[in-house]
Design a protein around this motif. Structure first.
Motif, PDB file in Angstrom:
ATOM      1  N   VAL B   4       0.870  -1.163   0.000  1.00 15.25           N
ATOM      2  CA  VAL B   4       0.000   0.000   0.000  1.00 15.25           C
ATOM      3  C   VAL B   4       0.916   1.225   0.000  1.00 15.25           C
ATOM      4  N   THR B   5       0.691   2.100  -0.947  1.00 15.97           N
ATOM      5  CA  THR B   5       1.523   3.294  -1.056  1.00 15.97           C
ATOM      6  C   THR B   5       0.698   4.535  -0.767  1.00 15.97           C
ATOM      7  N   GLN B   6       1.340   5.574  -0.256  1.00 15.15           N
ATOM      8  CA  GLN B   6       0.675   6.829   0.026  1.00 15.15           C
ATOM      9  C   GLN B   6       1.543   7.985  -0.464  1.00 15.15           C
ATOM     10  N   MET B   7       0.853   8.960  -1.059  1.00 13.77           N
ATOM     11  CA  MET B   7       1.549  10.154  -1.519  1.00 13.77           C
ATOM     12  C   MET B   7       0.724  11.382  -1.200  1.00 13.77           C
ATOM     13  N   PRO B   8       1.353  12.481  -0.797  1.00 12.85           N
ATOM     14  CA  PRO B   8       2.767  12.570  -0.444  1.00 12.85           C
ATOM     15  C   PRO B   8       3.015  12.005   0.948  1.00 12.85           C
ATOM     16  N   ARG B   9       4.230  11.898   1.367  1.00 16.23           N
ATOM     17  CA  ARG B   9       4.532  11.417   2.705  1.00 16.23           C
ATOM     18  C   ARG B   9       4.458  12.549   3.732  1.00 16.23           C
ATOM     19  N   TYR B  10       4.778  13.748   3.290  1.00 19.26           N
ATOM     20  CA  TYR B  10       4.729  14.923   4.154  1.00 19.26           C
ATOM     21  C   TYR B  10       4.089  16.056   3.365  1.00 19.26           C
ATOM     22  N   LEU B  11       3.259  16.839   4.063  1.00 15.74           N
ATOM     23  CA  LEU B  11       2.557  17.929   3.387  1.00 15.74           C
ATOM     24  C   LEU B  11       2.287  19.048   4.375  1.00 15.74           C
ATOM     25  N   ILE B  12       2.587  20.269   3.959  1.00 17.81           N
ATOM     26  CA  ILE B  12       2.268  21.440   4.766  1.00 17.81           C
ATOM     27  C   ILE B  12       1.342  22.324   3.956  1.00 17.81           C
ATOM     28  N   LYS B  13       0.227  22.671   4.546  1.00 13.95           N
ATOM     29  CA  LYS B  13      -0.774  23.498   3.872  1.00 13.95           C
ATOM     30  C   LYS B  13      -1.198  24.632   4.811  1.00 13.95           C
ATOM     31  N   ARG B  14      -1.746  25.676   4.229  1.00 17.35           N
ATOM     32  CA  ARG B  14      -2.312  26.760   5.025  1.00 17.35           C
ATOM     33  C   ARG B  14      -3.805  26.529   5.217  1.00 17.35           C
ATOM     34  N   MET B  15      -4.313  27.032   6.297  1.00 11.24           N
ATOM     35  CA  MET B  15      -5.740  26.918   6.588  1.00 11.24           C
ATOM     36  C   MET B  15      -6.547  27.461   5.412  1.00 11.24           C
ATOM     37  N   GLY B  16      -7.571  26.722   5.002  1.00  9.28           N
ATOM     38  CA  GLY B  16      -8.411  27.136   3.898  1.00  9.28           C
ATOM     39  C   GLY B  16      -8.000  26.556   2.552  1.00  9.28           C
ATOM     40  N   LEU B  20      -5.258  17.042  -1.072  1.00  8.63           N
ATOM     41  CA  LEU B  20      -5.537  15.757  -1.712  1.00  8.63           C
ATOM     42  C   LEU B  20      -4.486  14.756  -1.256  1.00  8.63           C
ATOM     43  N   LEU B  21      -4.925  13.699  -0.588  1.00  5.40           N
ATOM     44  CA  LEU B  21      -4.036  12.615  -0.182  1.00  5.40           C
ATOM     45  C   LEU B  21      -4.382  11.388  -1.021  1.00  5.40           C
ATOM     46  N   GLU B  22      -3.352  10.735  -1.523  1.00  6.61           N
ATOM     47  CA  GLU B  22      -3.584   9.632  -2.443  1.00  6.61           C
ATOM     48  C   GLU B  22      -3.072   8.321  -1.876  1.00  6.61           C
ATOM     49  N   CYS B  23      -3.765   7.259  -2.206  1.00  7.68           N
ATOM     50  CA  CYS B  23      -3.412   5.929  -1.722  1.00  7.68           C
ATOM     51  C   CYS B  23      -3.560   4.936  -2.861  1.00  7.68           C
ATOM     52  N   GLY B  24      -2.614   4.025  -2.974  1.00  7.05           N
ATOM     53  CA  GLY B  24      -2.690   2.979  -3.978  1.00  7.05           C
ATOM     54  C   GLY B  24      -2.357   1.626  -3.389  1.00  7.05           C
ATOM     55  N   GLN B  25      -2.939   0.584  -3.981  1.00  7.65           N
ATOM     56  CA  GLN B  25      -2.621  -0.776  -3.541  1.00  7.65           C
ATOM     57  C   GLN B  25      -2.573  -1.687  -4.775  1.00  7.65           C
ATOM     58  N   ASP B  26      -1.701  -2.673  -4.704  1.00  9.46           N
ATOM     59  CA  ASP B  26      -1.480  -3.544  -5.860  1.00  9.46           C
ATOM     60  C   ASP B  26      -1.995  -4.956  -5.622  1.00  9.46           C
ATOM     61  N   MET B  27      -2.961  -5.088  -4.703  1.00 11.64           N
ATOM     62  CA  MET B  27      -3.433  -6.411  -4.310  1.00 11.64           C
ATOM     63  C   MET B  27      -4.868  -6.686  -4.771  1.00 11.64           C
ATOM     64  N   SER B  28      -5.436  -5.745  -5.525  1.00 10.30           N
ATOM     65  CA  SER B  28      -6.825  -5.873  -5.995  1.00 10.30           C
ATOM     66  C   SER B  28      -7.831  -6.039  -4.858  1.00 10.30           C
ATOM     67  N   LEU B  94      -8.105  -4.099   2.826  1.00  9.42           N
ATOM     68  CA  LEU B  94      -8.518  -5.314   3.537  1.00  9.42           C
ATOM     69  C   LEU B  94      -8.220  -6.552   2.702  1.00  9.42           C
ATOM     70  N   GLY B  95      -7.343  -7.397   3.253  1.00 15.26           N
ATOM     71  CA  GLY B  95      -7.008  -8.620   2.556  1.00 15.26           C
ATOM     72  C   GLY B  95      -7.818  -9.804   3.046  1.00 15.26           C
ATOM     73  N   GLY B  96      -7.473 -10.964   2.533  1.00 12.08           N
ATOM     74  CA  GLY B  96      -8.119 -12.176   3.004  1.00 12.08           C
ATOM     75  C   GLY B  96      -7.800 -12.413   4.464  1.00 12.08           C
ATOM     76  N   ARG B  97      -8.584 -13.194   5.145  1.00 11.78           N
ATOM     77  CA  ARG B  97      -8.398 -13.508   6.568  1.00 11.78           C
ATOM     78  C   ARG B  97      -8.466 -12.260   7.426  1.00 11.78           C
ATOM     79  N   ALA B  98      -9.145 -11.227   6.922  1.00 15.94           N
ATOM     80  CA  ALA B  98      -9.474 -10.030   7.717  1.00 15.94           C
ATOM     81  C   ALA B  98      -8.271  -9.174   8.088  1.00 15.94           C
ATOM     82  N   GLU B  99      -7.164  -9.328   7.412  1.00 17.36           N
ATOM     83  CA  GLU B  99      -5.989  -8.512   7.722  1.00 17.36           C
ATOM     84  C   GLU B  99      -6.048  -7.194   6.975  1.00 17.36           C
ATOM     85  N   GLN B 100      -5.816  -6.079   7.697  1.00 18.56           N
ATOM     86  CA  GLN B 100      -5.713  -4.785   7.048  1.00 18.56           C
ATOM     87  C   GLN B 100      -4.239  -4.484   6.794  1.00 18.56           C
TER      88      GLN B 100
END
Lengths: 113, 111
Positions: B4-16, B20-28, B94-100
């Motif tokens: 499971v990948t996430q981008m970006p790893r660090y982000l600084i934003k101003r109020m308002g 956008l946080l992105e997540c990908g997985q290669d396990m279908s 969520l994979g088989g056997r209930a593992e996240q």
């Protein structure tokens, strides 16, 4: 114990000692997950115990589950420095229908040489 | 290799600002999650997605929305970010056997 209003708990032991972490939960569940989170990383499942198992072992880990008292424990035998991490218990409160976990606040385990 | 990948790893934003946080997985995996984790607290569930365009609110959805247009990709959107949304955000599938399976997290700071 991890549940309720208490904050993250902390345990500090020396290498070679045994340690047990406890978890009590409020809502009926048939499975308890134990996750480990290393600093700066996401949690990872280390052991899962179902209500028909009462006890489960994996290497130096031992998990127990007592559905009558709604509690679970995770024991580590002969702890090593690399066991230092935060350990969470989590329960499935969805009854298995949509698989939604509720996590405890965790136990920070520090193992020193 | 299950990941499971996430981008970006660090982000600084101003109020308002929008986030956008992105997540990908290669396990279908069909089911995916977004959590936030604050110091000393456990993981709090924001949203669950059961598959493409099949999303459900978690325990703390206010101030967040999600998008899942492909099974392998799940986004978390903060419209007009607030300072109390400063946190570490984790995506999981969520994979088989209930593992996240969790990603490495995104540390978001809203100034």
């Amino acid at each position: 114990s991890q549940w309720g209003e208490e904050n993250l708990q902390a345990l500090s032991i020396q290498e070679g000692e045994d340690v047990t972490m406890n978890c009590s939960y409020k809502t009926y569940t048939t499975v308890v997950h134990w996750y480990r989170q290393d600093s700066g990383r996401g949690p990872a499942l280390i052991i899962l115990i179902r209500s028909n198992e009462r006890e489960k072992r994996s290497g130096r880990l031992r998990a127990t589950l007592d559905t009558s008292s709604q509690s679970s424990s995770l024991s580590i035998t002969a702890a090593q420095c690399e066991d230092t991490a935060v350990y969470f218990c989590a329960t499935d409160i969805s009854g298995g229908s949509n698989y939604k976990l509720t996590f405890g606040k965790g136990t920070l385990l520090t193992v020193t040489p | 290799d299950m990941k499971v990948t996430q981008m970006p790893r660090y982000l600084i934003k101003r109020m308002g600002e929008n986030v956008l946080l992105e997540c990908g997985q290669d396990m279908s995996h069909e089911t995916m999650y977004w959590y936030r984790q604050d110091p000393g607290l456990g993981l709090q569930l924001i949203y669950i997605s059961y598959d493409v365009d099949s999303n459900s609110e978690g325990d703390i959805p206010k101030g967040y929305r999600v998008s899942r247009k492909k099974r392998e990709h799940f986004s978390l959107i903060l419209d007009s970010a607030k300072t109390n949304q400063t946190s570490v955000y984790f995506c999981a599938s969520l994979g088989g056997r209930a593992e996240q399976f969790f990603g490495p997290g995104t540390r978001l700071t809203v100034l």
